[in-house]
Structure formats: structure tokens, C-alpha cells
Scaffold this motif. Sequence first.
Motif, PDB file in Angstrom:
ATOM      1  N   VAL A  87       0.840  -1.201   0.000  1.00  0.00           N
ATOM      2  CA  VAL A  87       0.000   0.000   0.000  1.00  0.00           C
ATOM      3  C   VAL A  87       0.874   1.249   0.000  1.00  0.00           C
ATOM      4  O   VAL A  87       0.622   2.210  -0.749  1.00  0.00           O
ATOM      5  CB  VAL A  87      -0.951  -0.008   1.216  1.00  0.00           C
ATOM      6  CG1 VAL A  87      -1.592   1.361   1.404  1.00  0.00           C
ATOM      7  CG2 VAL A  87      -2.024  -1.069   1.029  1.00  0.00           C
ATOM      8  N   GLN A  88       1.905   1.260   0.839  1.00  0.00           N
ATOM      9  CA  GLN A  88       2.802   2.415   0.892  1.00  0.00           C
ATOM     10  C   GLN A  88       3.658   2.530  -0.366  1.00  0.00           C
ATOM     11  O   GLN A  88       4.116   3.629  -0.704  1.00  0.00           O
ATOM     12  CB  GLN A  88       3.682   2.329   2.137  1.00  0.00           C
ATOM     13  CG  GLN A  88       2.897   2.365   3.439  1.00  0.00           C
ATOM     14  CD  GLN A  88       3.791   2.268   4.662  1.00  0.00           C
ATOM     15  OE1 GLN A  88       4.602   3.168   4.918  1.00  0.00           O
ATOM     16  NE2 GLN A  88       3.644   1.188   5.428  1.00  0.00           N
ATOM     17  N   GLU A  89       3.868   1.409  -1.054  1.00  0.00           N
ATOM     18  CA  GLU A  89       4.621   1.434  -2.306  1.00  0.00           C
ATOM     19  C   GLU A  89       3.724   1.740  -3.510  1.00  0.00           C
ATOM     20  O   GLU A  89       4.220   1.831  -4.639  1.00  0.00           O
ATOM     21  CB  GLU A  89       5.307   0.074  -2.521  1.00  0.00           C
ATOM     22  CG  GLU A  89       6.444  -0.219  -1.564  1.00  0.00           C
ATOM     23  CD  GLU A  89       7.720   0.537  -1.909  1.00  0.00           C
ATOM     24  OE1 GLU A  89       7.907   0.886  -3.092  1.00  0.00           O
ATOM     25  OE2 GLU A  89       8.517   0.798  -0.985  1.00  0.00           O
ATOM     26  N   ASN A  90       2.398   1.895  -3.258  1.00  0.00           N
ATOM     27  CA  ASN A  90       1.423   2.173  -4.326  1.00  0.00           C
ATOM     28  C   ASN A  90       1.444   1.094  -5.413  1.00  0.00           C
ATOM     29  O   ASN A  90       1.421   1.393  -6.612  1.00  0.00           O
ATOM     30  CB  ASN A  90       1.676   3.555  -4.959  1.00  0.00           C
ATOM     31  CG  ASN A  90       1.424   4.689  -3.977  1.00  0.00           C
ATOM     32  OD1 ASN A  90       0.453   4.644  -3.216  1.00  0.00           O
ATOM     33  ND2 ASN A  90       2.293   5.685  -3.982  1.00  0.00           N
ATOM     34  N   ILE A  91       1.489  -0.150  -4.978  1.00  0.00           N
ATOM     35  CA  ILE A  91       1.494  -1.281  -5.910  1.00  0.00           C
ATOM     36  C   ILE A  91       0.189  -2.052  -5.739  1.00  0.00           C
ATOM     37  O   ILE A  91      -0.150  -2.476  -4.621  1.00  0.00           O
ATOM     38  CB  ILE A  91       2.703  -2.196  -5.670  1.00  0.00           C
ATOM     39  CG1 ILE A  91       4.001  -1.445  -5.984  1.00  0.00           C
ATOM     40  CG2 ILE A  91       2.608  -3.468  -6.510  1.00  0.00           C
ATOM     41  CD1 ILE A  91       5.252  -2.227  -5.678  1.00  0.00           C
ATOM     42  N   ALA A  92      -0.554  -2.225  -6.831  1.00  0.00           N
ATOM     43  CA  ALA A  92      -1.814  -2.958  -6.780  1.00  0.00           C
ATOM     44  C   ALA A  92      -1.554  -4.422  -6.460  1.00  0.00           C
ATOM     45  O   ALA A  92      -0.600  -5.016  -6.971  1.00  0.00           O
ATOM     46  CB  ALA A  92      -2.548  -2.818  -8.115  1.00  0.00           C
ATOM     47  N   HIS A  93      -2.420  -5.008  -5.642  1.00  0.00           N
ATOM     48  CA  HIS A  93      -2.216  -6.400  -5.247  1.00  0.00           C
ATOM     49  C   HIS A  93      -3.544  -7.018  -4.844  1.00  0.00           C
ATOM     50  O   HIS A  93      -4.525  -6.312  -4.572  1.00  0.00           O
ATOM     51  CB  HIS A  93      -1.231  -6.485  -4.082  1.00  0.00           C
ATOM     52  CG  HIS A  93      -1.677  -5.718  -2.864  1.00  0.00           C
ATOM     53  ND1 HIS A  93      -1.478  -4.359  -2.730  1.00  0.00           N
ATOM     54  CD2 HIS A  93      -2.332  -6.118  -1.739  1.00  0.00           C
ATOM     55  CE1 HIS A  93      -1.975  -3.943  -1.578  1.00  0.00           C
ATOM     56  NE2 HIS A  93      -2.497  -4.994  -0.954  1.00  0.00           N
ATOM     57  N   GLU A  94      -3.560  -8.349  -4.819  1.00  0.00           N
ATOM     58  CA  GLU A  94      -4.726  -9.101  -4.376  1.00  0.00           C
ATOM     59  C   GLU A  94      -4.391  -9.844  -3.091  1.00  0.00           C
ATOM     60  O   GLU A  94      -3.258 -10.301  -2.907  1.00  0.00           O
ATOM     61  CB  GLU A  94      -5.170 -10.100  -5.461  1.00  0.00           C
ATOM     62  CG  GLU A  94      -5.662  -9.439  -6.739  1.00  0.00           C
ATOM     63  CD  GLU A  94      -6.053 -10.465  -7.792  1.00  0.00           C
ATOM     64  OE1 GLU A  94      -5.891 -11.686  -7.532  1.00  0.00           O
ATOM     65  OE2 GLU A  94      -6.525 -10.061  -8.870  1.00  0.00           O
ATOM     66  N   ALA A  95      -5.387  -9.953  -2.216  1.00  0.00           N
ATOM     67  CA  ALA A  95      -5.155 -10.611  -0.926  1.00  0.00           C
ATOM     68  C   ALA A  95      -4.721 -12.064  -1.110  1.00  0.00           C
ATOM     69  O   ALA A  95      -3.861 -12.569  -0.383  1.00  0.00           O
ATOM     70  CB  ALA A  95      -6.424 -10.541  -0.076  1.00  0.00           C
ATOM     71  N   GLY A  96      -5.299 -12.751  -2.100  1.00  0.00           N
ATOM     72  CA  GLY A  96      -4.911 -14.142  -2.341  1.00  0.00           C
ATOM     73  C   GLY A  96      -3.455 -14.276  -2.733  1.00  0.00           C
ATOM     74  O   GLY A  96      -2.789 -15.251  -2.360  1.00  0.00           O
ATOM     75  N   ALA A  97      -2.938 -13.302  -3.479  1.00  0.00           N
ATOM     76  CA  ALA A  97      -1.526 -13.335  -3.868  1.00  0.00           C
ATOM     77  C   ALA A  97      -0.623 -13.203  -2.647  1.00  0.00           C
ATOM     78  O   ALA A  97       0.404 -13.883  -2.532  1.00  0.00           O
ATOM     79  CB  ALA A  97      -1.237 -12.224  -4.870  1.00  0.00           C
ATOM     80  N   LEU A  98      -1.011 -12.332  -1.715  1.00  0.00           N
ATOM     81  CA  LEU A  98      -0.192 -12.138  -0.515  1.00  0.00           C
ATOM     82  C   LEU A  98      -0.205 -13.382   0.366  1.00  0.00           C
ATOM     83  O   LEU A  98       0.807 -13.716   0.984  1.00  0.00           O
ATOM     84  CB  LEU A  98      -0.705 -10.930   0.276  1.00  0.00           C
ATOM     85  CG  LEU A  98      -0.701  -9.582  -0.469  1.00  0.00           C
ATOM     86  CD1 LEU A  98      -1.070  -8.461   0.475  1.00  0.00           C
ATOM     87  CD2 LEU A  98       0.646  -9.318  -1.116  1.00  0.00           C
ATOM     88  N   ARG A  99      -1.341 -14.068   0.413  1.00  0.00           N
ATOM     89  CA  ARG A  99      -1.388 -15.316   1.197  1.00  0.00           C
ATOM     90  C   ARG A  99      -0.459 -16.373   0.607  1.00  0.00           C
ATOM     91  O   ARG A  99       0.215 -17.099   1.343  1.00  0.00           O
ATOM     92  CB  ARG A  99      -2.828 -15.840   1.252  1.00  0.00           C
ATOM     93  CG  ARG A  99      -3.751 -15.036   2.143  1.00  0.00           C
ATOM     94  CD  ARG A  99      -5.034 -15.806   2.435  1.00  0.00           C
ATOM     95  NE  ARG A  99      -5.796 -16.053   1.237  1.00  0.00           N
ATOM     96  CZ  ARG A  99      -6.739 -15.248   0.761  1.00  0.00           C
ATOM     97  NH1 ARG A  99      -7.005 -14.105   1.400  1.00  0.00           N
ATOM     98  NH2 ARG A  99      -7.423 -15.551  -0.327  1.00  0.00           N
ATOM     99  N   LEU A 100      -0.414 -16.450  -0.707  1.00  0.00           N
ATOM    100  CA  LEU A 100       0.497 -17.407  -1.353  1.00  0.00           C
ATOM    101  C   LEU A 100       1.952 -17.055  -1.063  1.00  0.00           C
ATOM    102  O   LEU A 100       2.772 -17.936  -0.776  1.00  0.00           O
ATOM    103  CB  LEU A 100       0.249 -17.413  -2.863  1.00  0.00           C
ATOM    104  CG  LEU A 100      -1.049 -18.071  -3.343  1.00  0.00           C
ATOM    105  CD1 LEU A 100      -1.225 -17.842  -4.843  1.00  0.00           C
ATOM    106  CD2 LEU A 100      -1.041 -19.562  -3.044  1.00  0.00           C
TER     107      LEU A 100
END
Length: 572
Positions: A195-208
Motif C-alpha cells: 500500500v505504501q509502495e502504491n502497488i496494486a495487489h490481491e489478498a490471495g496473492a499475498l497469502r500465497l
Amino acid sequence: MTQTVSQALARKWRPRDFDSLVGQAHVVKALSHALDNQRLHHAYLFTGTRGVGKTTIARIMAKAVNCEQGISRNPCGVCQACQEISQGRFVDLLEVDAATNTRVDEMRALLENAMYAPTAGRYKVYVIDEVHMLSTSAFNAMLKTLEEPPGHVLFILATTDPQKIPPTVLSRCLQFALRQLPPDQLAEHLGNILVQENIAHEAGALRLLAKAARGSVRDALSLTDQAIAYSAGQVTEATVRTMLGAVDQHVVHQILQALAQSDGKTLLDLSKALEAASAPFGAILDELAAISYRLSVAHFAGGLDTADPDEVALLALQGLFDPETLQLFFQIATHARAELHLAPEESIGFSMALIRMLAFKPGGQGQAVQAAGKPAPAMPTRAPGATPPAQPAAAAAKPQPASPPAKPPVQQGSVHALAPAAPKTVAPAPSTLPVDLPTAANWPTLSQSIAAKGLMRQALVQAELVEAHQDGAVLHIVLRTGIKTYTETSMVSRLEALLGSHFDCPVKLQMQLGEAQQTAHAVQTENRRQALQGAKEALQGDPFLNDIQNLMGASVVSGSERSLKDIGPADV
């Protein structure tokens, strides 16, 4: 034109103070109290796996004791000492990699320098990473300084393997065990950074990513850097799954749905499709075991965890299996995962695991299922008291174990109505157990004949048989071992499956912790002792050897004698 190179996330977001450190609250609390009350120990030992913050905490400690604003848990971060420590150029902070500086001469030179007062700071701080790699002589050289250090010296040792550090060094240090971060906390931390890096992401990707990092913050950030590059700035679940080669949960759910429907054809089709896609069969078995565990917990906890990201998908599976079947699935998946390398091909081992899940039922009550998904034809039954059909000659020649009078076994599963004239008792099912049950006398020999390797083999040959008896179709075995590891639930489950395969019947195993005497290991040890004693006596009475000794003044080196007698396997 100058080009700037972006800094790696693991370096950019390395904590600069205790407040920004995640997952190590127990260590931060203890060190904060020591710093605020200025009750510092002269030597600290931080243990833990890679990437959990050992050297990071060491640098924060160096700031806290050398900050120009005074000793406290909150170094200012802006004074010259704090800035130089952050940049890795503070003259009184010496970071040593013990993996490349193992010799005693290097340690002595380092400790001689410790006698001199700090040049720029309040304390001279020595950070020795991977300290367990030091040689024995280097540890001995360190002992005197650790026992009576100068007042201006602070030692901070870090290691991933504290078992290799001598007890004399451990006793002179305050020890802190750093923990691996759980996946949920690690995923949340990654989300805050992106979020602080302003990079779009999905929660499922972070869990992986968090799951793949296995509790290491540094590994998680490195994988996140890789995911950003791989996905061109869009960290999505699909791209991360492809990058990591992770298992598609939908495929695992399809497998469980096919198992619930006893659809063998769909199962084998799925296995072939996974083989064609070069799927990671070991990871799929891990997921099957993990989902079996989560569904089992849901049975006894009153429902699924509402925080589970796969709650919706698991709700569709929750009512399809009873707890006993889930236990069986978990056991088959974990055993198949451990033995996957033994199969001719991984795909074959995986397919056989699915077939076992389909064919076996808890307690041996289920029918075999054909590949097309239809139950196999039932075996013909006969009324109680009827004369059994004639058996083939080869089968008739095999002696059958005598069944003592006993209460009929409790039947599980479906209940069949009895005719009004039928007796109230039911004849016990024929046993598939061998005629000769294992005994304390033959167990040392029998345990060596069981096809086991590694830790499983050692568990058997270092255990003695306490009891073995037959209860219906189940063989009950009680073993005693002096090694606690062999009594753990996971080991007992693996041994039950191994013994069940050897005796060709269900086995219920109990492992007792205690002194074990009549074991294969003890028997082999005694055989080797006697063989060696015989070899020594033979050498002493050998006239040729005696002549050489007298002629040349030679002697037999004690401990060099060897027996040529075959005394059994070397791994017992």
C-alpha cells in the motif's frame, strides 16, 4: 544521464527501531525494559531461522546503546551515531560472519581489540552472525572475554543452530528465541508495505507469498520483489500462483468432490490432466492433507473459521465426509507425500494415493470401488450356522487361527435387519491375521525383516515388544522405546501404516516411553561385542602374529580389531 536503481524491499523496509519490528513482541518487550532501566547484560544470543530479524535487532540494540540522546528503547535515528549504524559504517559496531572467520587466530585478534575503549560511541558492539560455525578453539578463546568482559563491550551473537554452541558459551549469554511469523501476520505486513509502495495487489496473492516464505520476513519481501517484476506491477493471485508453481485450490476441491461421489473415473482423469500439466504432486498431497485437517477441525469446533479465506469453497465440502474418513484421507496423503520418491513415477504414486482414498474406508467397513465409480460386486453371504462353501485345495491347506469365544464385535456403518429366527449374537468376522503373533522373543528378528528405512526402521529396531494380541480383525501391538521422538503421534501413525502393510491387516499401535532392553539394536550390539571379543582372543592366540610381535617388537593397536563374522545389518 544517471539512472537510479530501485532498492530491494528487504533492505528498504528493514526495521530501524523496535516499533517497526513485526512478530517478535516477546523479545522487544524484554529488551525495551532492559534499555529503559539501563540493566544491560554483556552478551545476548538471538536464535531463529533465517530472515526473522536476528541481525536487525542487533543493529537496533547498537543504536539504542550508542544514541547521542542517551540509552533508551527509542533511539533518535537522526544523530551521527544512529545514521552511521544504519549505513553500516559506525566504527564501534563490528559485524563478523563466523562462517568465514572460524579460526582461533581471527577470534583472538578480534578480542584483543575489545580491550580498547570505544572510538566514537558509548559501547563497542560485536555482532557475530552464525556463531555456531566457529571452531572449538575459537569458542575457547572467546570464553574468558565472555566471562569477564570490559564494561564498554556488548556481545550480540546470532545463530540458526543453537544446538552446536558449547554449553559453556550458552551459559554466559541471555538467550532469545525469535519466532517465525504466521502466514496471516506475514500477509498483512506485505499488504501494508505494498500500500505504501502504491502497488496494486490481491489478498490471495499475498497469502500465497506468505505461505511460500515459511515465516521468514526477508524471504517474503524477496518473493514480493520477484512477484512485482513477474507481474509488471500488478501482484495478482494468478500470476503469483504461476510464479511459485503453487497448487490451484479448485483442482484440490474437484478431487475431494470426486472422492465424495466415489467417482474413480473422474479421479483418474484429473490425475492424468495434472500429469500433462507437470503439476507438483507433492504440493497437491500437502493441500489434500491441509484441507482434511481444516474440515476435521470444523467437525469438532462447530464450523469453519470465519477468517478462513477459503470458507465458501470449504462449506461445500464440509458435510461430505465424516471425521473418520477425513482422518484416513490425512493419513494417506501424508504417507504418500513422504513416499512419493519411492514410486516408479510421481504421477503413479499420486494416482495410487487417490485410489487408496477411494477404496479404503475407516474400520475396514467399506466396499472396494471400481475405477468407473461403481461399487464392486458384493461377496456372497451366508446365514449364521450355515456350512461354509468348499475352499480351493491351496487355501484349505493353510491353517486358520483359532478364534476364542468372545463377544461379537461392534459393527459400524450400515445396519442390516436380521430375520426373526436369527440368533441375537453375530459370529465374529474371519481374521486376516497371521497364525503366529509377534512375541517378545521373536520381535528383535521380526523387526529387522520389516521393510522400513531411515527413522521408521530405527524406531522399530530400538523398541521392544510389550504385548501383541488380536481383537477381531485388528492386531494390537504395544512397544516400549527409550526415545521420546518415536512416541509422537505422527510417528505412531506412520508406524501403524507400515506394520499394517507388513502383517496385511489393520494395526493399532501404542508406543510407551521407558527403558527398552530386548530390542534388535540391543541384540546386535551384544552380538558385535561378542564377535569383537572373539576376534581379540583369536589374535592373542595366533602364532604367526605372536612371532611378528616378538621379532619386531610390534603390538596390536587397541581398538583396531575387527571381526570378519557376519553379525547382521549395519543400520541396526
